[in-house]
Motif scaffolding. Structure first.
Motif, PDB file in Angstrom:
ATOM      1  N   VAL A 151      -6.552  -9.629   1.699  1.00 43.11           N
ATOM      2  CA  VAL A 151      -6.672  -8.358   0.985  1.00 43.11           C
ATOM      3  C   VAL A 151      -7.157  -8.563  -0.443  1.00 43.11           C
ATOM      4  CG1 VAL A 151      -4.825  -7.339   2.365  1.00 43.11           C
ATOM      5  CG2 VAL A 151      -4.277  -8.342   0.136  1.00 43.11           C
ATOM      6  N   ALA A 152      -7.467  -9.811  -0.817  1.00 44.42           N
ATOM      7  CA  ALA A 152      -7.923 -10.080  -2.186  1.00 44.42           C
ATOM      8  C   ALA A 152      -9.133  -9.233  -2.572  1.00 44.42           C
ATOM      9  CB  ALA A 152      -8.220 -11.569  -2.354  1.00 44.42           C
ATOM     10  N   PRO A 153     -10.146  -9.088  -1.704  1.00 44.33           N
ATOM     11  CA  PRO A 153     -11.283  -8.233  -2.071  1.00 44.33           C
ATOM     12  C   PRO A 153     -10.859  -6.784  -2.308  1.00 44.33           C
ATOM     13  CG  PRO A 153     -11.861  -9.658  -0.237  1.00 44.33           C
ATOM     14  CD  PRO A 153     -10.375  -9.784  -0.425  1.00 44.33           C
ATOM     15  N   GLU A 154      -9.932  -6.299  -1.484  1.00 45.72           N
ATOM     16  CA  GLU A 154      -9.466  -4.919  -1.672  1.00 45.72           C
ATOM     17  C   GLU A 154      -8.734  -4.784  -3.000  1.00 45.72           C
ATOM     18  OE1 GLU A 154      -6.629  -1.494   0.413  1.00 45.72           O
ATOM     19  OE2 GLU A 154      -6.717  -3.519   1.247  1.00 45.72           O
ATOM     20  N   ARG A 155      -7.927  -5.793  -3.350  1.00 45.35           N
ATOM     21  CA  ARG A 155      -7.208  -5.751  -4.622  1.00 45.35           C
ATOM     22  C   ARG A 155      -8.202  -5.707  -5.790  1.00 45.35           C
ATOM     23  NH1 ARG A 155      -1.986  -7.545  -5.144  1.00 45.35           N
ATOM     24  NH2 ARG A 155      -2.224  -8.931  -3.348  1.00 45.35           N
ATOM     25  N   ALA A 156      -9.272  -6.480  -5.678  1.00 41.57           N
ATOM     26  CA  ALA A 156     -10.291  -6.486  -6.732  1.00 41.57           C
ATOM     27  C   ALA A 156     -10.974  -5.123  -6.835  1.00 41.57           C
ATOM     28  CB  ALA A 156     -11.315  -7.579  -6.448  1.00 41.57           C
ATOM     29  N   GLN A 178      -3.602   8.921  -7.526  1.00 40.20           N
ATOM     30  CA  GLN A 178      -2.389   8.711  -6.727  1.00 40.20           C
ATOM     31  C   GLN A 178      -2.666   7.810  -5.528  1.00 40.20           C
ATOM     32  OE1 GLN A 178      -0.137  12.289  -5.777  1.00 40.20           O
ATOM     33  NE2 GLN A 178      -0.867  13.287  -7.636  1.00 40.20           N
ATOM     34  N   ALA A 179      -3.821   7.967  -4.921  1.00 43.03           N
ATOM     35  CA  ALA A 179      -4.172   7.134  -3.763  1.00 43.03           C
ATOM     36  C   ALA A 179      -4.338   5.671  -4.178  1.00 43.03           C
ATOM     37  CB  ALA A 179      -5.461   7.658  -3.130  1.00 43.03           C
ATOM     38  N   VAL A 180      -4.990   5.445  -5.319  1.00 43.87           N
ATOM     39  CA  VAL A 180      -5.168   4.076  -5.816  1.00 43.87           C
ATOM     40  C   VAL A 180      -3.816   3.457  -6.143  1.00 43.87           C
ATOM     41  CG1 VAL A 180      -6.053   2.710  -7.752  1.00 43.87           C
ATOM     42  CG2 VAL A 180      -7.514   4.427  -6.673  1.00 43.87           C
ATOM     43  N   ALA A 181      -2.953   4.229  -6.801  1.00 41.22           N
ATOM     44  CA  ALA A 181      -1.629   3.720  -7.185  1.00 41.22           C
ATOM     45  C   ALA A 181      -0.779   3.398  -5.961  1.00 41.22           C
ATOM     46  CB  ALA A 181      -0.917   4.737  -8.070  1.00 41.22           C
ATOM     47  N   GLU A 186       1.612  -0.648  -2.355  1.00 37.66           N
ATOM     48  CA  GLU A 186       1.733  -1.138  -0.980  1.00 37.66           C
ATOM     49  C   GLU A 186       1.360  -2.616  -0.892  1.00 37.66           C
ATOM     50  OE1 GLU A 186      -0.783   1.387   1.287  1.00 37.66           O
ATOM     51  OE2 GLU A 186       0.617   3.078   1.313  1.00 37.66           O
ATOM     52  N   LEU A 187       0.292  -3.006  -1.586  1.00 34.37           N
ATOM     53  CA  LEU A 187      -0.133  -4.401  -1.564  1.00 34.37           C
ATOM     54  C   LEU A 187       0.897  -5.305  -2.247  1.00 34.37           C
ATOM     55  CD1 LEU A 187      -3.976  -4.143  -2.292  1.00 34.37           C
ATOM     56  CD2 LEU A 187      -2.830  -4.535  -0.111  1.00 34.37           C
ATOM     57  N   LEU A 188       1.492  -4.806  -3.340  1.00 36.14           N
ATOM     58  CA  LEU A 188       2.528  -5.576  -4.026  1.00 36.14           C
ATOM     59  C   LEU A 188       3.751  -5.764  -3.130  1.00 36.14           C
ATOM     60  CD1 LEU A 188       2.546  -4.330  -7.738  1.00 36.14           C
ATOM     61  CD2 LEU A 188       1.998  -6.617  -6.894  1.00 36.14           C
ATOM     62  N   GLU A 190       3.719  -5.809   0.107  1.00 33.55           N
ATOM     63  CA  GLU A 190       3.341  -6.806   1.122  1.00 33.55           C
ATOM     64  C   GLU A 190       3.464  -8.207   0.546  1.00 33.55           C
ATOM     65  OE1 GLU A 190      -0.439  -6.191   2.990  1.00 33.55           O
ATOM     66  OE2 GLU A 190      -0.139  -4.034   3.166  1.00 33.55           O
ATOM     67  N   GLU A 191       3.037  -8.350  -0.701  1.00 32.11           N
ATOM     68  CA  GLU A 191       3.069  -9.662  -1.351  1.00 32.11           C
ATOM     69  C   GLU A 191       4.499 -10.157  -1.543  1.00 32.11           C
ATOM     70  OE1 GLU A 191       1.308 -11.801  -5.401  1.00 32.11           O
ATOM     71  OE2 GLU A 191       0.841  -9.723  -4.945  1.00 32.11           O
ATOM     72  N   THR A 192       5.423  -9.239  -1.815  1.00 31.37           N
ATOM     73  CA  THR A 192       6.827  -9.611  -2.045  1.00 31.37           C
ATOM     74  C   THR A 192       7.668  -9.535  -0.778  1.00 31.37           C
ATOM     75  OG1 THR A 192       7.403  -7.326  -2.643  1.00 31.37           O
ATOM     76  CG2 THR A 192       6.729  -8.801  -4.435  1.00 31.37           C
ATOM     77  N   GLY A 193       7.043  -9.224   0.334  1.00 33.52           N
ATOM     78  CA  GLY A 193       7.792  -9.110   1.578  1.00 33.52           C
ATOM     79  C   GLY A 193       8.760  -7.940   1.560  1.00 33.52           C
ATOM     80  N   GLY A 194       8.427  -6.897   0.795  1.00 25.38           N
ATOM     81  CA  GLY A 194       9.289  -5.720   0.710  1.00 25.38           C
ATOM     82  C   GLY A 194      10.505  -5.907  -0.179  1.00 25.38           C
ATOM     83  N   ASP A 195      10.540  -6.976  -0.945  1.00 21.99           N
ATOM     84  CA  ASP A 195      11.683  -7.272  -1.823  1.00 21.99           C
ATOM     85  C   ASP A 195      11.534  -6.492  -3.136  1.00 21.99           C
ATOM     86  OD1 ASP A 195      13.551  -8.375  -3.574  1.00 21.99           O
ATOM     87  OD2 ASP A 195      13.412 -10.351  -2.673  1.00 21.99           O
TER      88      ASP A 195
END
Length: 353
Positions: A151-156, A178-181, A186-188, A190-195
Motif C-alpha cells: 500500500v506504499a504507493p497508495e500512502r504516497a 473526509q475520505a482522504v482522512a 485505515e492504513l495506520l 492496518e500498520e498497527t494491527g488495529g492496536d
C-alpha cells in the motif's frame, strides 16, 4: 606445583593487574603466599580461574560470576536465563539495524546516492522509533509494514492529495477531505494491527519529530487537518442519537475540541499502564480534564453529553482510530464513577443549600 602471578598471567593471557583485581574482590584468592609475600596459585586456583574465564565469555558481570562459583546467588539456570534475555535484546537491536541497512541498500539500488539530508533523516527516524516505541512494538510494526508494503504507493498518493487539499484551502469538513482522512487512518490501523495504543504512540512520535514530517510529507498542519476531517466524519455517526437541534450544537463545538484529545488520551494511558489507582490524585486530575473536555464538545449540554457517551459505547466506528480501546474506556469509566461518587459524597455531607 605453585605458580607466581606473573607466570599465571603469561600462561592464561590475562594481565597481572586483572589477577590482582580478582584477588582484591575475593573472586580468585591465591591459596598461598611466598615468604616474600608473593601470590602463589595452585591447581584448584587455576581450575577456578578457568571457570571464571568460561563464564566471562558469556559476558556475565564479575559479581554474578562470583555468586555462581560461591553458590550464593542462585543456580546457573537463573544467570543463563538472564544472559539469554540480554542476548535477545542484542539480537533485536542487531535485527533492527540490519533492516535499516537493507532499506538504505534498496534505496541505493533504486536511485542515486542519497544526499546528506537523506542520511540524516533516516538516522533521525531510527532514533525516533527507539525513543517512543519498545523493542516489541518496533518488531510488530516491522512485521506489519512488510505485510502492508503493497500500500506504499497508495500512502504516497494520499500524502499528495492531502497536500493538494490544504494548498487549495479545501475545508476539512468537505467529503473529499473526509475520505482522504478515513483512508489514512485505515492504513495506520492496518500498520498497527488495529492496536489503538500503538496508533497513539505513532501519532505522538509523528507530531514531535520533524524528521518524520519530511519522510512522510505530512507535518503538524497535515496531522491536524486529518484529525479535524475525521472529527467531521464522526459527527454524522452521532445523528441517530441526537435531535436536529442537538446536532447543530454538536457541529458548533465538537470539532473545536479535537486537538486537545490526543495528549490527554496519551496521559491517561500512561496512568493505566503504570497501574495507577483510579482514585489517585494524578488520575483524578486527568479524569476532571476528560470530563470537562467531553462536556465542552457537547456545548455544555449534559443531556447531549450523555447521548454522546451512549453512542461512543455502541458505535465501534466512533472509537476506530481514536486511540481509545476497551481497556482504556473501562479505565476512564471507573475513574469517572469514582469522581462522581466523591462529588456526590461531598454534596451529601454539606447538606442542602
Amino acid at each position: 606445583m605453585l605458580l607466581k602471578i606473573g607466570e599465571l598471567a603469561r600462561r592464561t593471557g590475562l594481565t597481572v593487574r586483572a589477577l590482582r583485581h580478582y584477588d582484591d574482590i575475593a573472586l580468585l584468592v591465591p591459596s598461598a603466599r611466598s615468604s616474600g609475600g608473593y601470590r602463589l596459585y595452585d591447581r584448584k586456583d587455576v581450575a577456578r580461574l578457568y571457570r571464571i574465564q568460561a563464564l566471562r565469555r558469556l559476558d556475565l558481570p564479575l559479581a554474578d560470576i562470583q555468586g555462581l562459583l560461591d553458590d550464593a546467588a542462585g543456580g546457573i539456570s537463573e544467570v543463563v536465563a538472564r544472559q539469554l534475555a540480554h542476548l535477545d535484546r542484542d539480537i533485536l537491536q542487531a535485527s533492527a539495524l540490519r533492516s535499516h541497512l537493507l532499506t538504505l541498500q534498496n534505496q541505493l539500488r533504486d536511485s542515486e546516492e542519497p544526499g546528506i539530508d537523506d542520511w540524516l533523516l533516516a538516522l533521525e527516524s531510527m532514533v525516533a522509533g527507539s525513543k517512543y516505541l519498545s523493542d516489541n512494538e518496533q518488531r510488530a510494526l516491522k512485521t506489519q509494514r512488510d505485510f502492508t508494503s503493497v500500500v506504499a504507493p497508495e500512502r504516497a498518493e494520499l500524502s499528495v492529495s492531502l497536500q493538494g487539499l490544504m494548498a487549495a484551502g479545501v475545508a476539512p469538513e468537505s467529503p473529499h477531505a473526509q475520505a482522504v482522512a478515513r483512508r489514512w487512518i485505515e492504513l495506520l490501523l492496518e500498520e498497527t494491527g488495529g492496536d489503538e495504543a500503538l496508533l497513539m504512540k505513532l501519532y505522538t512520535m509523528h507530531w514531535n519529530e520533524p524528521s518524520l514530517h519530511a519522510l512522510t510529507g505530512v507535518d503538524r498542519a497535515g496531522i491536524r487537518y486529518i484529525s479535524h476531517a475525521m472529527a467531521f466524519a464522526r459527527l454524522e455517526l452521532y445523528a441517530p442519537y441526537c435531535t436536529v437541534v442537538e446536532m447543530t450544537t454538536l457541529r458548533q463545538h465538537y470539532v473545536a475540541q479535537t486537538d486537545a484529545w490526543p495528549p490527554l488520551i496519551a496521559e491517561v494511558r500512561q496512568q493505566m499502564l503504570a497501574g495507577a489507582p483510579v482514585d489517585g490524585p494524578d488520575m483524578r486530575t486527568l479524569a476532571k480534564r476528560w470530563q470537562a473536555l467531553a462536556l465542552a464538545k457537547a456545548g455544555g449540554d449534559t443531556a447531549l453529553h450523555a447521548k454522546l457517551q451512549r453512542a461512543m459505547q455502541r458505535e465501534a466506528a466512533l472509537r476506530a482510530g481514536s486511540g481509545i480501546d476497551e481497556a482504556l474506556a473501562h479505565f476512564v469509566e471507573r475513574a469517572m464513577a469514582n469522581l462522581d461518587a466523591t462529588s456526590n459524597s461531598r454534596t451529601n455531607s454539606t447538606g442542602p443549600t
